[in-house]
Design an enzyme around this catalytic site. Structure first.
Site, PDB file in Angstrom:
ATOM      1  N   ARG A 179      46.263  42.608  52.696  1.00  0.00           N
ATOM      2  CA  ARG A 179      46.924  41.647  53.586  1.00  0.00           C
ATOM      3  C   ARG A 179      47.970  42.308  54.440  1.00  0.00           C
ATOM      4  O   ARG A 179      48.548  43.319  54.049  1.00  0.00           O
ATOM      5  CB  ARG A 179      47.598  40.556  52.744  1.00  0.00           C
ATOM      6  CG  ARG A 179      46.636  39.680  51.988  1.00  0.00           C
ATOM      7  CD  ARG A 179      47.387  38.787  51.009  1.00  0.00           C
ATOM      8  NE  ARG A 179      46.458  38.051  50.179  1.00  0.00           N
ATOM      9  CZ  ARG A 179      45.887  36.904  50.550  1.00  0.00           C
ATOM     10  NH1 ARG A 179      46.177  36.363  51.705  1.00  0.00           N
ATOM     11  NH2 ARG A 179      45.027  36.306  49.752  1.00  0.00           N
TER      12      ARG A 179
ATOM     13  N   THR B 285      32.731  28.529  49.104  1.00  0.00           N
ATOM     14  CA  THR B 285      33.488  28.640  50.358  1.00  0.00           C
ATOM     15  C   THR B 285      32.871  27.907  51.553  1.00  0.00           C
ATOM     16  O   THR B 285      31.736  28.158  51.924  1.00  0.00           O
ATOM     17  CB  THR B 285      33.772  30.128  50.717  1.00  0.00           C
ATOM     18  OG1 THR B 285      34.409  30.736  49.589  1.00  0.00           O
ATOM     19  CG2 THR B 285      34.699  30.242  51.908  1.00  0.00           C
TER      20      THR B 285
ATOM     21  N   ARG C 284      38.852  25.269  39.087  1.00  0.00           N
ATOM     22  CA  ARG C 284      39.227  26.650  39.402  1.00  0.00           C
ATOM     23  C   ARG C 284      40.713  26.716  39.750  1.00  0.00           C
ATOM     24  O   ARG C 284      41.196  25.919  40.550  1.00  0.00           O
ATOM     25  CB  ARG C 284      38.393  27.126  40.589  1.00  0.00           C
ATOM     26  CG  ARG C 284      38.843  28.424  41.255  1.00  0.00           C
ATOM     27  CD  ARG C 284      37.867  28.760  42.376  1.00  0.00           C
ATOM     28  NE  ARG C 284      38.210  29.939  43.130  1.00  0.00           N
ATOM     29  CZ  ARG C 284      38.716  29.920  44.369  1.00  0.00           C
ATOM     30  NH1 ARG C 284      38.961  28.761  44.963  1.00  0.00           N
ATOM     31  NH2 ARG C 284      38.976  31.039  45.014  1.00  0.00           N
TER      32      ARG C 284
ATOM     33  N   LYS D 128      32.863  38.038  41.641  1.00  0.00           N
ATOM     34  CA  LYS D 128      32.776  37.482  42.999  1.00  0.00           C
ATOM     35  C   LYS D 128      32.143  38.526  43.914  1.00  0.00           C
ATOM     36  O   LYS D 128      32.655  39.633  44.048  1.00  0.00           O
ATOM     37  CB  LYS D 128      34.171  37.106  43.495  1.00  0.00           C
ATOM     38  CG  LYS D 128      34.748  35.909  42.734  1.00  0.00           C
ATOM     39  CD  LYS D 128      36.211  35.719  43.011  1.00  0.00           C
ATOM     40  CE  LYS D 128      36.495  35.197  44.412  1.00  0.00           C
ATOM     41  NZ  LYS D 128      37.972  34.997  44.599  1.00  0.00           N
TER      42      LYS D 128
HETATM   43  P1  PGA Z   1      38.687  33.507  47.810  1.00  0.00           P
HETATM   44  O1  PGA Z   1      37.187  33.832  47.365  1.00  0.00           O
HETATM   45  O2  PGA Z   1      38.750  32.065  48.180  1.00  0.00           O
HETATM   46  O3  PGA Z   1      39.491  33.852  46.616  1.00  0.00           O
HETATM   47  O4  PGA Z   1      38.911  34.438  48.953  1.00  0.00           O
HETATM   48  C1  PGA Z   1      36.086  33.136  47.863  1.00  0.00           C
HETATM   49  C2  PGA Z   1      35.489  33.790  49.087  1.00  0.00           C
HETATM   50  O5  PGA Z   1      35.888  34.885  49.501  1.00  0.00           O
HETATM   51  O6  PGA Z   1      34.553  33.176  49.611  1.00  0.00           O
HETATM   52 MN    MN Z   2      37.402  36.053  48.620  1.00  0.00          MN
END
Ligand code: PGA
Ligand code: MN
Length: 483
Positions: free
Chosen positions: A80, A284, A39, A226
């Site tokens: 952000r 994650t 990734r 996602k």
């Molecule tokens: P990110 O996505 O690492 O791009 O934030 C994964 C998550 O949110 O778990």
């Molecule tokens: Mn994320």
């Protein structure tokens, strides 16, 4: 251990690349340790860095003679804060703190900071809870004054440049694809990635928008949604149907729905994805402590084990491999846990779909094959495939047997790297005569030591090889018999 031994593991490993994997020796080690797909996280790094990483993966995979898929992950409208004059501050409960969309980007202080997402003052009202830095800091909105969102700190902590902002309960209006995402999408298509992951989609429409842009750029990659917003959980079925796979993105998801909700939502998303014939990634913090430690915690081992028991297709590493001190050990630990858990009978047998009707010939062939394979003395399933559809269907049904997906297309091989239990192998059917196809397929697998003499296998293919969606035959073959 030979690299081909990884065919024994059904659950796939997706590893995020970063500075920790830039050394070619480390890249080789993580692929040898079992990475199936990599990734690229477009939230960090330049196109030049990503291009170098993609080139290194492809060179290394070629050298090791394995298929490794490539997934590009768009940053999305991660909302952000901007930057602080001194890089960071420390907030204490009871402090007042202002998020100001009109403040200069570098002018953050102990009492206020700028925000990149200019809509924030319109998206929140008094009493909303804002979570900063993946939920480590909690603010309650007291008042909106034009560009200024005036908050009181509930849970304090260190806050540094560019940390994410989430609203508890969801409802921030940001569109799924920012200008940066559009730019990164073009780059990803140019790099010929196998999958593009879309961050923070709210519904199927957001996925279709990305697919249109990919089509306009003449790309053919699959789209992974996602799931990290409240709205996406509510629209889960339509999102799964619209995409080529989903990711349980637990980092942002936990912030939006509350951490305690995540485990059951994870199980639900995995179940829906499998029922709707799509692969699913669990992501994650799976091995978070391995960023600094050479062994996982007991809790992390259990987390990976549970994803395998629930029949997820893929477990993912983020910073563990991208920026951690032990990327190789992390992959080894994941590999080890997956293999042991996959020996459990409940992951190998299925009563799935005994009562449902099939709608396509190739689907019917796939189902008949796995049903037979699970109830007969069979060593492996061999699917000659153009699009990967037949092995994908097969992999939705639990079985302990390897499914070898033989294809001549790089994209199909790359996409199959994320299908549980499917092992992509390059084979060009158009390069041999019709009569020789069966024997040649078996020979390739014998050469890799995946099959031995007298093994019984089921082979599926179409009469019109070279045509997508055409699988219409299954044949039971004994290795070594004259075909
Ligand atoms: P990110 O996505 O690492 O791009 O934030 C994964 C998550 O949110 O778990
Ligand atoms: Mn994320």
């Amino acid at each position: 251990m030979s690299i081909d031994d990884h065919q024994e593991r059904r659950t796939k490993i997706l590893a995020t690349l970063g500075p920790a994997t830039d050394d070619p020796a480390v890249m080789e080690k993580i692929i040898r340790a079992g990475v199936n797909c990599v990734r690229l996280n477009f939230s960090h790094g330049t196109h030049e860095q990503h291009q170098k990483r993609i080139e290194l993966v492809r060179e290394t995979a070629k050298k090791l003679n394995v298929i490794v898929g490539v997934l590009g992950d768009l940053q999305g409208p991660k909302i952000r804060i901007a930057r602080f004059k001194d890089g960071k501050i420390n907030l204490k409960p009871g402090d007042f703190f202002v998020l100001d969309s009109a403040l200069d980007s570098d002018a953050g202080t102990q009492t206020e900071v700028g925000i990149d997402y200019k809509e924030l003052p319109h998206d929140v009202i008094a009493d909303d809870i804002l979570l900063l830095n993946d939920g480590l800091i909690t603010l309650i909105v007291k008042k909106i004054d034009a560009s200024r969102v005036i908050c009181e700190v509930v849970q304090g902590g260190e806050l540094s440049n560019h940390k994410g902002i989430n609203k508890k309960g969801g409802g921030l209006t940001a569109k799924a694809l920012t200008d940066k995402d559009r730019d990164d999408l073009i780059f990803a298509v140019k790099m010929d990635v196998d999958y593009l992951a879309i961050s923070f989609p709210r519904n199927a429409q957001d996925i279709h928008e990305a697919q249109n842009l990919i089509r306009l750029a003449k790309g053919t990659c699959g789209v992974i949604a996602k799931i990290e917003r409240v709205e996406a959980v509510a629209a889960i079925d339509e999102i799964i149907v619209a995409s080529d796979g989903v990711m349980v993105a637990r980092g942002d998801l936990a912030v939006e729905i509350g951490d305690a909700e995540v485990p059951m939502v994870q199980k639900h998303i995995i179940q829906r994805a499998r029922s709707l014939d799509k692969p699913v990634i669990v992501a994650t913090q799976m091995m978070e402590s391995m960023i600094h430690n050479s062994v996982p915690t007991r809790a992390e081992v259990s987390d990976v084990a549970n994803a395998v028991l629930d029949n997820a297709d893929v477990v993912m590493c983020s910073a563990e491999t991208a920026a951690g001190e032990f990327p190789v050990e992390t992959i080894e630990a994941m590999d080890r846990v997956c293999r042991v858990v996959e020996k459990q009978p409940q992951t190998q047998q299925s009563k799935h779909r005994v009562e449902c009707k099939f709608t396509r010939v190739d689907e019917a062939i796939a189902m008949a094959t796995i049903y037979t394979a699970n109830h007969f003395d069979v060593r492996a399933v061999v699917a000659l495939t153009e699009s990967g559809a037949t092995p994908l269907w097969m992999s939705r049904i639990r079985t302990g047997l390897p499914i070898y997906g033989l294809s001549r297309f790089a994209r199909t091989l790359g996409k199959m790297t994320l299908y549980r239990g499917v092992y992509p192998i390059y084979f060009d059917v158009t390069k041999c005569t019709r009569d020789a196809v069966n024997q040649k397929s078996i020979t390739i697998l014998e050469e890799k030591n995946f099959l031995q003499k007298n093994d019984r296998v089921i082979l599926t293919k179409g009469d019109h090889m070279g045509r997508s969606g055409g699988s219409n035959a299954m044949k039971i073959i004994v290795v070594g018999e004259v075909l």
